[in-house]
Design a protein around this motif. Structure first.
Motif, PDB file in Angstrom:
ATOM      1  N   HIS A 100       0.829  -1.208   0.000  1.00 19.44           N
ATOM      2  CA  HIS A 100       0.000   0.000   0.000  1.00 19.44           C
ATOM      3  C   HIS A 100       0.867   1.264   0.000  1.00 19.44           C
ATOM      4  O   HIS A 100       0.619   2.205  -0.754  1.00 19.44           O
ATOM      5  CB  HIS A 100      -0.931   0.010   1.206  1.00 19.44           C
ATOM      6  CG  HIS A 100      -1.720   1.273   1.328  1.00 19.44           C
ATOM      7  ND1 HIS A 100      -2.852   1.511   0.596  1.00 19.44           N
ATOM      8  CD2 HIS A 100      -1.522   2.383   2.081  1.00 19.44           C
ATOM      9  CE1 HIS A 100      -3.326   2.713   0.892  1.00 19.44           C
ATOM     10  NE2 HIS A 100      -2.528   3.256   1.801  1.00 19.44           N
ATOM     11  N   VAL A 101       1.897   1.266   0.835  1.00 19.19           N
ATOM     12  CA  VAL A 101       2.763   2.445   0.942  1.00 19.19           C
ATOM     13  C   VAL A 101       3.529   2.666  -0.361  1.00 19.19           C
ATOM     14  O   VAL A 101       3.738   3.807  -0.784  1.00 19.19           O
ATOM     15  CB  VAL A 101       3.709   2.294   2.157  1.00 19.19           C
ATOM     16  CG1 VAL A 101       4.806   3.333   2.145  1.00 19.19           C
ATOM     17  CG2 VAL A 101       2.915   2.402   3.451  1.00 19.19           C
ATOM     18  N   ALA A 102       3.918   1.580  -1.019  1.00 19.94           N
ATOM     19  CA  ALA A 102       4.610   1.722  -2.302  1.00 19.94           C
ATOM     20  C   ALA A 102       3.682   2.282  -3.376  1.00 19.94           C
ATOM     21  O   ALA A 102       4.097   3.077  -4.217  1.00 19.94           O
ATOM     22  CB  ALA A 102       5.176   0.384  -2.745  1.00 19.94           C
ATOM     23  N   ALA A 103       2.413   1.877  -3.322  1.00 17.10           N
ATOM     24  CA  ALA A 103       1.456   2.354  -4.323  1.00 17.10           C
ATOM     25  C   ALA A 103       0.979   3.771  -4.045  1.00 17.10           C
ATOM     26  O   ALA A 103       0.604   4.494  -4.959  1.00 17.10           O
ATOM     27  CB  ALA A 103       0.253   1.414  -4.388  1.00 17.10           C
ATOM     28  N   HIS A 104       0.991   4.179  -2.769  1.00 18.54           N
ATOM     29  CA  HIS A 104       0.494   5.499  -2.370  1.00 18.54           C
ATOM     30  C   HIS A 104       1.553   6.219  -1.529  1.00 18.54           C
ATOM     31  O   HIS A 104       1.440   6.304  -0.306  1.00 18.54           O
ATOM     32  CB  HIS A 104      -0.798   5.362  -1.556  1.00 18.54           C
ATOM     33  CG  HIS A 104      -1.856   4.574  -2.254  1.00 18.54           C
ATOM     34  ND1 HIS A 104      -2.643   5.118  -3.233  1.00 18.54           N
ATOM     35  CD2 HIS A 104      -2.234   3.282  -2.132  1.00 18.54           C
ATOM     36  CE1 HIS A 104      -3.477   4.198  -3.671  1.00 18.54           C
ATOM     37  NE2 HIS A 104      -3.247   3.066  -3.029  1.00 18.54           N
ATOM     38  N   PRO A 105       2.586   6.765  -2.162  1.00 19.81           N
ATOM     39  CA  PRO A 105       3.680   7.365  -1.406  1.00 19.81           C
ATOM     40  C   PRO A 105       3.294   8.622  -0.627  1.00 19.81           C
ATOM     41  O   PRO A 105       3.967   8.993   0.323  1.00 19.81           O
ATOM     42  CB  PRO A 105       4.729   7.678  -2.464  1.00 19.81           C
ATOM     43  CG  PRO A 105       4.013   7.681  -3.745  1.00 19.81           C
ATOM     44  CD  PRO A 105       2.828   6.793  -3.594  1.00 19.81           C
ATOM     45  N   LYS A 106       2.210   9.271  -1.000  1.00 19.04           N
ATOM     46  CA  LYS A 106       1.814  10.486  -0.290  1.00 19.04           C
ATOM     47  C   LYS A 106       0.891  10.217   0.882  1.00 19.04           C
ATOM     48  O   LYS A 106       0.491  11.145   1.583  1.00 19.04           O
ATOM     49  CB  LYS A 106       1.123  11.453  -1.254  1.00 19.04           C
ATOM     50  CG  LYS A 106       2.087  12.037  -2.257  1.00 19.04           C
ATOM     51  CD  LYS A 106       1.455  13.155  -3.035  1.00 19.04           C
ATOM     52  CE  LYS A 106       2.463  13.794  -3.950  1.00 19.04           C
ATOM     53  NZ  LYS A 106       1.917  14.964  -4.625  1.00 19.04           N
ATOM     54  N   ASP A 107       0.553   8.968   1.118  1.00 14.43           N
ATOM     55  CA  ASP A 107      -0.307   8.607   2.247  1.00 14.43           C
ATOM     56  C   ASP A 107       0.548   8.557   3.510  1.00 14.43           C
ATOM     57  O   ASP A 107       1.080   7.526   3.888  1.00 14.43           O
ATOM     58  CB  ASP A 107      -0.981   7.259   1.981  1.00 14.43           C
ATOM     59  CG  ASP A 107      -2.003   6.893   3.037  1.00 14.43           C
ATOM     60  OD1 ASP A 107      -2.143   7.654   4.019  1.00 14.43           O
ATOM     61  OD2 ASP A 107      -2.663   5.857   2.880  1.00 14.43           O
ATOM     62  N   LYS A 108       0.678   9.691   4.147  1.00 14.07           N
ATOM     63  CA  LYS A 108       1.580   9.813   5.293  1.00 14.07           C
ATOM     64  C   LYS A 108       1.056   9.071   6.527  1.00 14.07           C
ATOM     65  O   LYS A 108       1.837   8.572   7.329  1.00 14.07           O
ATOM     66  CB  LYS A 108       1.804  11.287   5.650  1.00 14.07           C
ATOM     67  CG  LYS A 108       2.359  12.115   4.508  1.00 14.07           C
ATOM     68  CD  LYS A 108       3.665  11.555   4.002  1.00 14.07           C
ATOM     69  CE  LYS A 108       4.206  12.397   2.859  1.00 14.07           C
ATOM     70  NZ  LYS A 108       5.295  11.757   2.168  1.00 14.07           N
ATOM     71  N   HIS A 109      -0.260   8.981   6.681  1.00  5.20           N
ATOM     72  CA  HIS A 109      -0.823   8.296   7.845  1.00  5.20           C
ATOM     73  C   HIS A 109      -0.508   6.800   7.798  1.00  5.20           C
ATOM     74  O   HIS A 109      -0.100   6.207   8.803  1.00  5.20           O
ATOM     75  CB  HIS A 109      -2.327   8.534   7.913  1.00  5.20           C
ATOM     76  CG  HIS A 109      -2.686   9.947   8.183  1.00  5.20           C
ATOM     77  ND1 HIS A 109      -2.869  10.856   7.168  1.00  5.20           N
ATOM     78  CD2 HIS A 109      -2.880  10.630   9.340  1.00  5.20           C
ATOM     79  CE1 HIS A 109      -3.156  12.042   7.702  1.00  5.20           C
ATOM     80  NE2 HIS A 109      -3.171  11.927   9.020  1.00  5.20           N
ATOM     81  N   SER A 110      -0.669   6.195   6.642  1.00  7.36           N
ATOM     82  CA  SER A 110      -0.349   4.778   6.504  1.00  7.36           C
ATOM     83  C   SER A 110       1.153   4.545   6.610  1.00  7.36           C
ATOM     84  O   SER A 110       1.588   3.530   7.151  1.00  7.36           O
ATOM     85  CB  SER A 110      -0.855   4.241   5.175  1.00  7.36           C
ATOM     86  OG  SER A 110      -2.258   4.252   5.155  1.00  7.36           O
ATOM     87  N   THR A 111       1.936   5.489   6.107  1.00 10.84           N
ATOM     88  CA  THR A 111       3.390   5.367   6.209  1.00 10.84           C
ATOM     89  C   THR A 111       3.824   5.376   7.665  1.00 10.84           C
ATOM     90  O   THR A 111       4.685   4.582   8.071  1.00 10.84           O
ATOM     91  CB  THR A 111       4.086   6.512   5.444  1.00 10.84           C
ATOM     92  OG1 THR A 111       3.648   6.483   4.086  1.00 10.84           O
ATOM     93  CG2 THR A 111       5.591   6.378   5.491  1.00 10.84           C
TER      94      THR A 111
END
Length: 141
Positions: A100-111
């Motif tokens: 998920h983090v690789a697919a959505h790099p701007k998702d800071k909460h999941s990161t």
């Protein structure tokens, strides 16, 4: 006053029944093929394909993999929270979050959640290595 109490009780009865149904549904597996007690031999092949885990959502597939991994790392039947099981479950969750983090790099909460889970797994592994090196080696295999 008594009428209000009776009216309030009458209103809350269907709500309580609905909550009980939700609790009961939450305890049953969404994909019956994952339930070890379920006999899938009587189902036709097309139905089995529809109910397969490949058609599940990512969350359901992760839960199913987490249950399977926990069963593999159990030391006894009632073991659901030992360090080995926790590490195994975190590893499965981290694999899903990494995608998920690789697919959505701007998702800071999941990161951030991903980083927290990595550090929790690291701490659990350090504890396991300190307390029981044999289990540590078996867990990493």
């Amino acid at each position: 006053m008594l009428a209000r109490t009776i009216l309030a009780t009458a209103r809350s009865a269907p709500r309580a029944a609905a909550m009980a149904r939700r609790r009961q549904l939450a305890d049953t597996p969404q994909f019956r093929l994952l339930d070890p007690a379920f006999d899938a031999s009587q189902m036709s092949e097309p139905v089995r394909r529809v109910l397969a885990l490949q058609n599940a959502s990512t969350a359901d597939a992760t839960k199913a993999r987490s249950r399977a991994v926990a069963a593999a790392f159990r030391q006894h039947d009632a073991d659901c929270g030992s360090t080995r099981v926790q590490v195994a479950r975190l590893t499965v969750e981290l694999e899903a979050l990494a995608a998920h983090v690789a697919a959505h790099p701007k998702d800071k909460h999941s990161t951030r959640g991903y980083q927290l889970k990595i550090s929790k797994r690291r701490r659990l592994l350090a504890y396991l290595k300190r307390r029981n090196p044999g289990d540590y080696d078996a867990t990493l295999q």
